[in-house]
Design an enzyme around this catalytic site. Structure first.
Site, PDB file in Angstrom:
ATOM      1  N   GLU A 120      58.397   4.672  33.940  1.00 46.69           N
ATOM      2  CA  GLU A 120      57.086   5.294  34.021  1.00 46.69           C
ATOM      3  C   GLU A 120      56.528   5.607  32.645  1.00 46.69           C
ATOM      4  O   GLU A 120      57.260   6.039  31.751  1.00 46.69           O
ATOM      5  CB  GLU A 120      57.173   6.595  34.829  1.00 46.69           C
ATOM      6  CG  GLU A 120      57.607   6.405  36.259  1.00 46.69           C
ATOM      7  CD  GLU A 120      57.674   7.715  37.028  1.00 46.69           C
ATOM      8  OE1 GLU A 120      58.134   7.686  38.177  1.00 46.69           O
ATOM      9  OE2 GLU A 120      57.273   8.764  36.480  1.00 46.69           O
ATOM     10  N   GLU A 187      49.825   3.687  40.634  1.00 47.19           N
ATOM     11  CA  GLU A 187      49.930   4.656  41.720  1.00 47.19           C
ATOM     12  C   GLU A 187      48.774   5.648  41.676  1.00 47.19           C
ATOM     13  O   GLU A 187      48.499   6.249  40.632  1.00 47.19           O
ATOM     14  CB  GLU A 187      51.259   5.410  41.647  1.00 47.19           C
ATOM     15  CG  GLU A 187      51.424   6.434  42.754  1.00 47.19           C
ATOM     16  CD  GLU A 187      52.813   7.019  42.874  1.00 47.19           C
ATOM     17  OE1 GLU A 187      53.017   7.881  43.750  1.00 47.19           O
ATOM     18  OE2 GLU A 187      53.693   6.607  42.103  1.00 47.19           O
TER      19      GLU A 187
END
Length: 270
Positions: A120, A187
């Protein structure tokens, strides 16, 4: 009901071909051999051994407590049940804080059966992405809402809604592609931004809460089956109308992704 059959030995080349043809592919989280077998037999092209296991399996309120030992264990389980899907494994919180740590942990996941690792971040993971890709470890870069940064961003909120933030996401996505990322996951971003990013990159883009225009869609297994304790806007329960239980629900999910009937407008952020 969809008659989608099991996929065979999906690779990065497979995903790149799907993007080049303007088609879609389906992804799903998996944490054990049984569900890995059911999902890949239903036609799910990509299985993610996600640190989401911390919430849906372990009962934590975030992904932060998940350890490398957890990820390696579940990666081994999923590999044993997989029937041809490409396998991605999350590098959990603080497992890629240094160069040595990153290489050791990514290598451990690859030895356990992963075909790619996911990490991430935005611009700050550029060097890490380059480090891994130069050493033959494919990288999926995860941007937008990044659950490992939940304390910094103040909760689970949609990202990229203002012009400045959207521009930063686009620029950093290009940066990570240039650094060697093989796949990008977005996301909880507005569908318009996800489309711009997808169209601007040559690599496949996977979306969750990012609208229908990304190359692939991913959902948490427990969300598809309607057993998660929370129901985000982008979630759809495919089990409730299945005529063949869990296998049928997963086939229906794959068919809906490929036909672009999922995600529908009600699952998108604008």
């Amino acid at each position: 009901m969809s008659t989608q059959s099991a996929i065979k030995n999906v690779t990065l080349t497979t995903l790149q071909g799907i993007k080049a043809r303007g088609e879609k592919f389906a992804c799903l989280t998996a944490y054990d051999a049984c569900f890995a077998g059911i999902a890949s037999s239903a036609g799910v092209e990509v299985l993610l051994v996600g640190d989401s296991l911390g919430m849906v399996l372990q009962g934590h309120d975030s992904t932060l407590p998940v350890t490398m030992e957890d990820m390696i264990y579940h990666m081994h389980c999923v590999k044993r049940g997989n029937k041809g899907a490409l396998l991605i494994a999350d590098l959990p919180f603080m497992s890629y804080a240094s160069e040595t740590q990153t290489l050791e942990n990514a290598a451990a996941l690859m030895r356990a059966g992963a075909h790619m690792v996911k990490l991430e971040g935005g611009a700050w993971i550029e060097n890490t992405t380059r480090l891994l890709s130069e050493r033959g470890i494919p990288v999926c870069a995860h941007m937008g809402l990044t659950p490992q940064s939940v304390n910094r961003i103040g909760g689970f909120h949609v990202q990229g809604r203002d012009t400045e933030q959207a521009q930063a996401i686009l620029e950093e996505a290009k940066l990570l592609e240039n650094a060697g990322a093989s796949v990008l996951l977005l996301e909880c971003v507005p569908r318009e931004l996800a489309k711009i990013v997808t169209d601007s990159l040559t690599i496949p883009v996977i979306g969750i809460g990012a609208g229908p225009d990304t190359t692939g869609q991913i959902m948490v297994l427990h969300d598809v089956l309607g057993v998660s304790p929370i129901t985000p806007k982008f979630v759809k329960n495919f089990l409730v109308n299945s005529k063949d239980g869990i296998p049928g629900a997963l086939r229906d999910y794959v068919a809906a992704v490929k036909s672009m009937s999922f995600p529908a407008e009600e699952h998108c952020f604008n």
